[in-house]
Scaffold this active site. Structure first.
Site, short mmCIF file in Angstrom:
data_model
loop_
_atom_site.label_atom_id
_atom_site.label_comp_id
_atom_site.label_asym_id
_atom_site.label_seq_id
_atom_site.Cartn_x
_atom_site.Cartn_y
_atom_site.Cartn_z
N GLY A 48 0.83 -1.19 0.00
CA GLY A 48 0.00 0.00 0.00
C GLY A 48 0.86 1.25 0.00
O GLY A 48 2.00 1.23 0.46
N GLN A 53 3.11 9.90 1.15
CA GLN A 53 4.38 9.19 1.28
C GLN A 53 5.33 9.49 0.12
O GLN A 53 6.52 9.21 0.21
CB GLN A 53 4.15 7.68 1.33
CG GLN A 53 3.51 7.19 2.62
CD GLN A 53 3.41 5.68 2.62
OE1 GLN A 53 2.45 5.13 2.12
NE2 GLN A 53 4.41 5.01 3.15
N CYS A 95 6.13 -0.24 7.39
CA CYS A 95 5.74 0.86 6.52
C CYS A 95 6.93 1.29 5.69
O CYS A 95 8.04 1.39 6.22
CB CYS A 95 5.24 2.01 7.38
SG CYS A 95 4.78 3.47 6.44
N LEU A 96 6.71 1.56 4.41
CA LEU A 96 7.80 2.01 3.55
C LEU A 96 8.39 3.33 4.03
O LEU A 96 9.53 3.65 3.71
CB LEU A 96 7.29 2.17 2.10
CG LEU A 96 6.80 0.87 1.43
CD1 LEU A 96 6.17 1.19 0.08
CD2 LEU A 96 7.93 -0.13 1.27
N HIS A 137 -4.32 1.42 7.66
CA HIS A 137 -2.95 1.96 7.67
C HIS A 137 -2.80 3.10 6.65
O HIS A 137 -2.25 4.15 6.97
CB HIS A 137 -1.98 0.80 7.37
CG HIS A 137 -0.53 1.16 7.31
ND1 HIS A 137 0.41 0.63 8.18
CD2 HIS A 137 0.16 1.98 6.47
CE1 HIS A 137 1.61 1.13 7.87
NE2 HIS A 137 1.49 1.94 6.84
N GLU A 138 -3.33 2.88 5.44
CA GLU A 138 -3.18 3.91 4.40
C GLU A 138 -4.07 5.13 4.66
O GLU A 138 -3.65 6.28 4.42
CB GLU A 138 -3.48 3.33 3.01
CG GLU A 138 -2.58 2.17 2.57
CD GLU A 138 -1.10 2.43 2.75
OE1 GLU A 138 -0.64 3.57 2.60
OE2 GLU A 138 -0.37 1.46 3.06
N HIS A 141 -2.38 7.26 7.03
CA HIS A 141 -1.37 8.09 6.37
C HIS A 141 -1.99 9.40 5.88
O HIS A 141 -1.43 10.48 6.07
CB HIS A 141 -0.77 7.38 5.16
CG HIS A 141 0.42 6.53 5.46
ND1 HIS A 141 1.56 7.02 6.05
CD2 HIS A 141 0.65 5.21 5.24
CE1 HIS A 141 2.45 6.04 6.17
NE2 HIS A 141 1.92 4.93 5.69
NI NI Z 1 2.75 3.00 5.60
#
Ligand code: NI
Length: 173
Positions: A48, A53, A95-96, A137-138, A141
């Site tokens: 995701g 991000q 998470c990235l 989660h997204e 963000h």
């Molecule tokens: Ni993330």
């Protein structure tokens, strides 16, 4: 032509802490952003990615629970909103945008999300377990919240301390 990848911004960059703005109109420019986000997500690889991000403060997210498999299928949500949810589900998240860390996070086990697909068509998604985690989660963000905001302050403090060491040993750019 290869889709140009975007740089994934990592904690503690301020753009990750700011709520993203609603998309008013689905434009060609937005389609390009979505294509670049998808390419960036698959290259990472991740399941995701939220637009903030990659430094774009718009309420857009891409996701795919099966990247790199024969079941790979891109999903896109614009202006996603959780309209209901229930239950509890614990999953070890990463998470990235959060380097070198994962932790158990408790979230709702099932949720209903409304938003628009990439064509601007309203969609409603009933999600549970990993998909419910991914969407929560997204959407977090897009509200300026990271999974590490859901862990204990002690764990977060220890991570911040470790991150400072990691960042010190990395060449700056
Ligand atoms: Ni993330």
């Amino acid at each position: 032509m290869m889709t140009e990848l975007m740089e994934i911004i990592t904690y503690p960059a301020p753009v990750l802490k700011a709520p993203a703005e609603s998309v008013k109109k689905v434009t060609n420019e937005l389609q390009t952003l979505i294509d670049r986000m998808a390419a960036t997500m698959y290259a990472a690889p991740g399941i995701g990615l939220a637009a903030n991000q990659v430094g774009v403060a718009k309420r857009v997210m891409t996701y795919d629970l099966c990247p790199g498999t024969e079941d790979q299928e891109l999903s896109v949500l614009i202006n996603p909103e959780i309209v209901s949810g229930a239950g509890e589900f614990v999953y070890e998240e990463a998470c990235l945008s959060v380097l070198d860390y994962s932790a158990d996070v408790t979230r709702m086990q099932r949720i209903c999300v409304r938003g628009l697909d990439r064509n601007g068509t309203p969609v409603e998604i009933e999600a549970e377990d990993l998909l419910a985690v991914c969407l929560q989660h997204e959407i977090d963000h897009l509200n300026g919240i990271l999974f590490i905001d859901h862990i204990s302050s002690l764990k977060r403090a220890l991570y911040k301390k470790r991150l400072r060491k990691i960042l010190k040993t990395q060449p700056s750019n």
